[in-house]
Design an enzyme around this catalytic site. Structure first.
Site, short mmCIF file in Angstrom:
data_model
loop_
_atom_site.label_atom_id
_atom_site.label_comp_id
_atom_site.label_asym_id
_atom_site.label_seq_id
_atom_site.Cartn_x
_atom_site.Cartn_y
_atom_site.Cartn_z
CD GLU A 53 26.43 42.96 64.14
OE1 GLU A 53 26.47 43.22 62.93
OE2 GLU A 53 25.39 42.81 64.78
CG ASP A 64 18.34 41.10 69.77
OD1 ASP A 64 18.69 41.08 68.58
OD2 ASP A 64 18.98 41.69 70.66
CE1 TYR A 179 21.93 45.71 60.97
CE2 TYR A 179 23.85 45.25 62.32
CZ TYR A 179 22.68 44.85 61.74
OH TYR A 179 22.24 43.57 61.93
#
Lengths: 282, 406
Positions: A53, A64, A179
């Site tokens: 990734e 993030d 995911y």
């Protein structure tokens, strides 16, 4: 279909035959600088990464945590661009025709680059999939649908807040793998409990045959092993980029020995994932 | 001049997916999608509930102090010697700015949704103060994210928030200003989805925020419309408001959008000048992009990375703008211009000396556009300027800019 289509499926098929989970290694493209990032990238398959990734750095990575924020800033400061990231994939493909590469990031740099141009060049570079954090199913017309048409998988995040009604929406147009974000939160936060992951895994399996990889908060080989017992794949990101953060000097570079250490750490995570099912059976 | 494709109404958007033309939308992480869908539902339910409106009306009248006056600025009018200038005095609201209008609406919504924890981002600190105020009033825990750079230049507001019981969390990521505070608030929200309400301060972000904040701020334009009709017997010729995210401007403009004879100007911050590269003029000098949940005009580089904004006014120091403004610009209904720090400072001083009103640096940008254009307009041109904040918070910044030590 392009030649790039199918690497992800072939990878999961092969791993299913070996009865083990995929180890998905995340690094940010261009971190700590374009040259050394390429070296790390090229070394990931031999270190044990089954899928890569590759983060496309963005100035405002809203989903993030501090580790990946910092890695994005290092990369941008060193001059990384979206075109540079595609070039990295292209260079990687000169020696590796089989390891799947999934690009992860935010929509604006792609939108600014031009969706059609980006997809054409991504296919050409050998990109297999996209994870775009800020493109929910409600905005599928933007990039998801054209990406699928171009033969690139569009991988979606599922989270603990995804209820059953929402699950159907999210699964539509998702391809490659799913995911599962094991905690509601940002990358690098605490890991979700194994039991909760397993429950979610079963809930998803009732509605989709796609492999489920689990990420967010997995930091050690032991964590990776325990998740690898219940998931089809295990993603580690923040803990890997933290290895780069710990080594980078004032000029924004790391030593060759540091690159070895980063890849060594990746290797220990991969070993954790590979041994997971044996451990689980023991 | 009307464009040939002029819609029948400029007041029907957004569509169901939150789009204003190509702008707006819901560009958020999947974790947040269920939350913003819940919020949309809760807001629709509240709009249909008469008790929500009566609660709002009561607080607006007795807590905020609405309606705010529409004031004829006689001496400024004489000074510029042209257009007849009115101020919509939202600086007289409780907490000293228009921000409270939106906060009242959203805190009532948070309460209806059973949320116990309020988070907000703030630039100048006005929205942070307004949020801390309503959180105190309703007894809810409140955390305000504020860029470290902004904390430095807006100390009085930081202290106000603390007095009101809010925790101010310094944000050191990125450029340490408003956009980074918004990133950090989104990170908090995504982590604390169960109990937290994100009280966005401007008419931007993922749908339904731009429409919802606009609706709560539209009280400004609704009042101004009634007041000018009473004072002058007709609608104004033009409306002027400053634009950061654009909540005060959309609040003033929206009720007038279908009055074709009313022209409107949004005034962005040109900072040190557009050519200097140090500005916050997203429409004047930016391009469309996707940030903080919506597509809109943004300041960005060739790689689609968001650039830092600059303005002497912390409240305008944001590299984006609400999506409805982007659409109003592209549709030609509203004009967008930019004025520099220096022009805003000059207008600030004119207003202090001629009207006895210390305006915030944000509406000083609107006043600077008035200074530029009013002298060339006829005496029967009626112009309404949104005086959306008072300047007490800015006196240190202004002193510094004027080379005065206090």
């Amino acid at each position: 279909m392009t030649e790039a289509a199918g690497r992800i499926e072939r990878c999961f098929d092969a791993l299913r035959a070996q009865d083990r989970a995929a180890f998905v290694a995340f690094i940010t493209a261009g971190d700590p600088n374009p040259e050394q990032s390429q070296q790390v990238l090229n070394g990931l398959p031999a270190a044990g990464a089954d899928i890569i990734e590759l983060g496309m750095p963005f100035s405002d990575p809203m989903a993030d945590g501090p580790s990946i924020q910092a890695s994005s800033q290092r990369a941008l400061k060193a001059g990384q661009t979206l075109r540079g990231t595609l070039d990295m994939v292209k260079a990687f493909r000169e020696n590796d025709a089989e390891t799947p590469i999934v690009l992860m990031g935010y929509y604006n740099p792609i939108y600014h680059y031009g969706v059609d141009r980006f997809l054409t060049e991504a296919v050409d570079a050998g990109v297999d999939g996209l994870i775009i954090v800020d493109l929910p199913p409600e905005e599928d017309a933007e990039l998801c649908e054209p990406a699928i048409a171009a033969g690139i998988r569009f991988i979606r995040l599922l989270t603990p807040t995804t209820d059953d009604a929402r699950l159907d929406t999210v699964l539509q147009n998702t391809s490659g793998f799913l995911y599962y974000v094991s905690v509601a939160g940002i990358t690098g936060a605490a890991m979700g409990a194994q039991q909760a992951i397993e429950t979610a895994r079963q809930r998803i399996a009732e509605k989709s045959a796609l492999p489920v990889v689990v990420g967010f908060g997995i930091k050690t080989p032991d964590h990776a092993a325990s998740v690898g017992q219940v998931a089809d794949g295990v993603v580690v990101g923040s803990a890997i980029v933290d290895q780069i953060a710990g080594a980078v000097d004032e000029s924004g570079a790391i030593t060759d020995a540091d690159i070895g250490h980063v890849l060594g750490f990746v290797g220990s995570l991969a070993d954790g994932v590979r041994s997971a099912r044996q451990r689980g059976a023991a | 001049m009307n464009k040939p494709d002029r819609p029948n109404s400029y007041r029907t958007l957004p569509d169901e997916a939150g789009h204003f033309g190509i702008f707006g939308g819901r560009y958020v992480a999947e974790t947040l999608m269920p939350l913003i869908l819940d919020l949309e539902q809760a807001y629709e339910a509240a709009k249909a509930d008469p008790s929500f409106k009566s609660q709002m009306d009561d607080l607006m009248a007795n807590y905020v102090g609405r309606p705010s006056p529409l004031y004829f600025a006689e001496r400024l009018t004489a000074h510029y010697g042209g257009a007849k200038i009115y101020f919509k005095r939202d600086e007289l609201n409780h907490t000293g700015a228009h921000k409270i209008n939106n906060c009242i609406g959203q805190i009532l919504l948070a309460q209806r949704m059973g949320k116990s924890r309020i988070i907000a981002e703030t630039g100048a600190g006005q929205h942070g103060v307004a949020t801390a105020t309503v959180a105190a009033r309703f007894g809810l825990e409140c955390k305000v994210f504020m860029g470290a750079t902004d904390i430095e230049r807006q100390q009085p507001n930081v202290f106000r928030m603390n007095l009101l019981g809010a925790e101010v969390i310094p944000v050191n990521s990125g450029s340490s200003t408003l956009k980074d505070a918004m990133n950090e608030a989104l990170r908090d929200w995504v982590t604390n989805v169960e109990d937290t309400y994100y009280l966005i301060g401007t008419a931007a972000g993922p749908h339904p925020y731009p429409a919802m904040v606009r609706d709560f701020q539209s009280v400004i334009g609704q009042e101004a419309r009634e007041q000018i009709l009473k004072a002058e017997g007709r609608l104004p010729d033009s409306l002027v408001a400053c634009i950061g995210g654009g909540s005060n401007a959309i609040g003033l403009f929206h009720p007038f959008l279908d009055d074709v004879d009313v022209s409107m100007v949004g005034v962005e911050a040109a900072g040190h000048g557009i050519d200097s590269g140090e500005h916050a003029a997203s429409i004047s000098a930016g391009s469309p992009g996707v940030l903080h949940g919506n597509r809109t005009y943004l300041l960005q580089d060739d790689d689609g990375q968001i650039k830092d904004a600059h303005s002497i006014s912390a409240g305008l120091d944001y590299p984006g703008i609400g999506p409805e403004h982007s659409w109003l610009s592209e549709s030609g209904r509203v004009d967008y211009v930019a004025v520099t720090d220096d022009e805003a400072l000059a207008a600030f001083q004119d207003c202090c000396r001629l009207e006895g009103i210390i305006p915030a640096l944000e509406p000083s940008h609107a006043l600077a556009h008035v200074a530029r254009t009013a002298p060339d307009l006829s005496n029967d041109h009626i112009m309404v300027v949104n005086l959306c904040g008072r300047g007490d918070k800015d006196i240190f910044t202004v002193a510094d800019a004027l080379g005065v030590t206090i």
